[in-house]
Design an enzyme around this catalytic site. Structure first.
Site, PDB file in Angstrom:
ATOM      1  N   CYS A  49      16.723 -20.674   8.954  1.00 34.51           N
ATOM      2  CA  CYS A  49      15.526 -20.536   8.030  1.00 34.51           C
ATOM      3  C   CYS A  49      15.661 -21.759   6.793  1.00 34.51           C
ATOM      4  O   CYS A  49      14.857 -22.342   6.665  1.00 34.51           O
ATOM      5  CB  CYS A  49      15.476 -19.418   7.696  1.00 34.51           C
ATOM      6  SG  CYS A  49      13.816 -19.050   6.667  1.00 34.51           S
ATOM      7  N   CYS A  94      15.963 -11.238   8.189  1.00 29.70           N
ATOM      8  CA  CYS A  94      14.844 -11.116   7.406  1.00 29.70           C
ATOM      9  C   CYS A  94      13.379 -10.652   8.184  1.00 29.70           C
ATOM     10  O   CYS A  94      12.784  -9.966   7.687  1.00 29.70           O
ATOM     11  CB  CYS A  94      14.489 -12.559   6.919  1.00 29.70           C
ATOM     12  SG  CYS A  94      14.633 -13.842   8.405  1.00 29.70           S
ATOM     13  N   ASP A 107      16.001 -12.814  -8.199  1.00 27.36           N
ATOM     14  CA  ASP A 107      16.715 -14.241  -8.227  1.00 27.36           C
ATOM     15  C   ASP A 107      15.719 -15.245  -8.563  1.00 27.36           C
ATOM     16  O   ASP A 107      15.939 -16.111  -9.434  1.00 27.36           O
ATOM     17  CB  ASP A 107      17.561 -14.478  -7.176  1.00 27.36           C
ATOM     18  CG  ASP A 107      18.944 -13.189  -6.922  1.00 27.36           C
ATOM     19  OD1 ASP A 107      19.365 -12.646  -8.146  1.00 27.36           O
ATOM     20  OD2 ASP A 107      19.167 -12.745  -5.736  1.00 27.36           O
TER      21      ASP A 107
END
Length: 362
Positions: free
Chosen positions: A104, A200, A19
């Site tokens: 984040c 993550c 992406d």
């Protein structure tokens, strides 16, 4: 995506994924001067089999070379620890289920990384998020992506006007299939790379094993809502509302064959409360309260507010009425009961295609 002057410098957060790679390509082909930024948010042993950072950096370098843009590596691990990870640990310790991606985005990507991009001379920061930004008389609106299955506005609902004004989402108007097709046509090495999933900083390792490194687990009882003890848990921080796997209480002679689900956590007693059956009524609620409210526009909406809401990212929009309780709390009444509303997660509000903002579920 808005049109900028051709001589503007735009920094792209290159993650090594498809992406952000296509986002950089789109900007480059529009004639902008593009620079790549790769974030290191987590200090890890290079031999850690669960961490993909080295491969991600290698992919980001390959893509930057392929497109013909410089790539800078920036380390925000200290800021990430202080503003994202520590917050998550505190939430887990209180029996809540935080969403680190939301924090984040606000504290690292669109703050630390944006600030760094500005220092390098960039006017804007671009990312590979599936969302859109609309400037309406110098007031910025966060809109859903054209790809409803990949829309990431839920994770961006804490962004403010400054962050949106200085950000670009080049692929917000694309379908994921289009993005992969573009990457494949251009010979990107990551055109078929799978999307990152899970939390993550944990990567593909077991959630329980990771948390054990930072928090002291306190085993306790698993009980029914009536107080009957039917098992033992390893620590309530390892479980979330609606969870089925990992309870190890199946096959009881005094119960039917339907699976058990977490319905609540009694933090004071260190008890995990479970019910039997996916459709058990205690798994459903038609209302919630939320705190830490944030509205994307400078002017908050009028209350009571009839709108749509999500209590998890992939959920279909749910009709609700939002009522202001005080400066930092709202009550949300849904039209239909919602399953497994989870404390610590975000409830995000929408009017049509626009993301209004949201809060943290109490």
């Amino acid at each position: 995506m808005p049109n900028f002057e051709q001589n503007q410098v735009i920094a792209v957060g290159l993650s090594g994924g498809v992406d952000s790679s296509v986002a950089a390509l789109v900007l480059k082909e529009k004639g902008y001067e593009v620079i790549g930024l790769f974030m290191q948010n987590w200090e890890t042993d290079s031999k850690d089999p669960f961490c993909t950072a080295e491969q991600d950096l290698s992919d980001a370098k390959a893509i930057a070379d392929h497109i013909g843009i410089p790539l800078y590596v920036v380390n925000f691990s200290k800021a990430y620890w202080n503003h994202v990870f520590q917050h998550c640990l505190d939430e887990f310790a209180q029996g809540r289920t935080p969403n680190p991606d939301v924090w984040c985005n606000r504290e690292i990507k669109f703050k630390s990384l944006l600030d760094h991009a500005k220092k390098l001379g960039a006017t804007h920061l671009a990312t590979g998020h599936y969302a859109c930004i609309q400037n309406e008389n110098n007031e910025y609106r966060l809109l859903k992506s054209n790809d409803s299955h990949k829309d990431q506005s839920y994770f961006l609902h804490l962004l403010n006007q400054y962050q949106l004004a200085n950000s670009v989402f080049p692929i917000g108007g694309y379908q994921k299939s289009e993005v992969r097709a573009i990457a494949k046509k251009r010979g990107f090495i990551n055109h078929a790379k799978k999307d990152s999933t899970g939390i993550c900083f944990i990567g593909e390792r077991k959630f329980k094993d990771f948390l054990n490194e930072f928090l002291l687990a306190q085993p306790g009882n698993i009980e029914t809502p009536e107080g009957k003890i039917i098992g033992k848990h390893d620590g309530i921080m390892f479980y979330t509302v609606g969870q089925r796997k990992g309870l190890h209480i199946g096959g009881r002679p005094d119960a039917g064959e339907a699976p058990w689900y977490v319905v609540d956590k009694d933090v004071k007693r260190n008890v995990l409360i479970v019910v039997q059956g996916y459709e058990h009524p205690l798994l459903y609620s038609q209302e919630l309260t939320c705190t830490n409210l944030h509205w994307i526009r400078d002017t908050e909406p009028s209350f009571p507010l009839t709108c749509k809401a999500k209590t998890r990212c992939r959920q279909a929009d749910q009709t609700c009425v939002v009522t202001r309780l005080d400066n930092d709390h709202c009550h949300v009444q849904f039209e239909h009961p919602q399953r497994a509303i989870t404390r610590g997660q975000s409830v995000v509000f929408y009017l049509g295609n626009e993301c209004l903002g949201g809060g943290i579920i109490n």
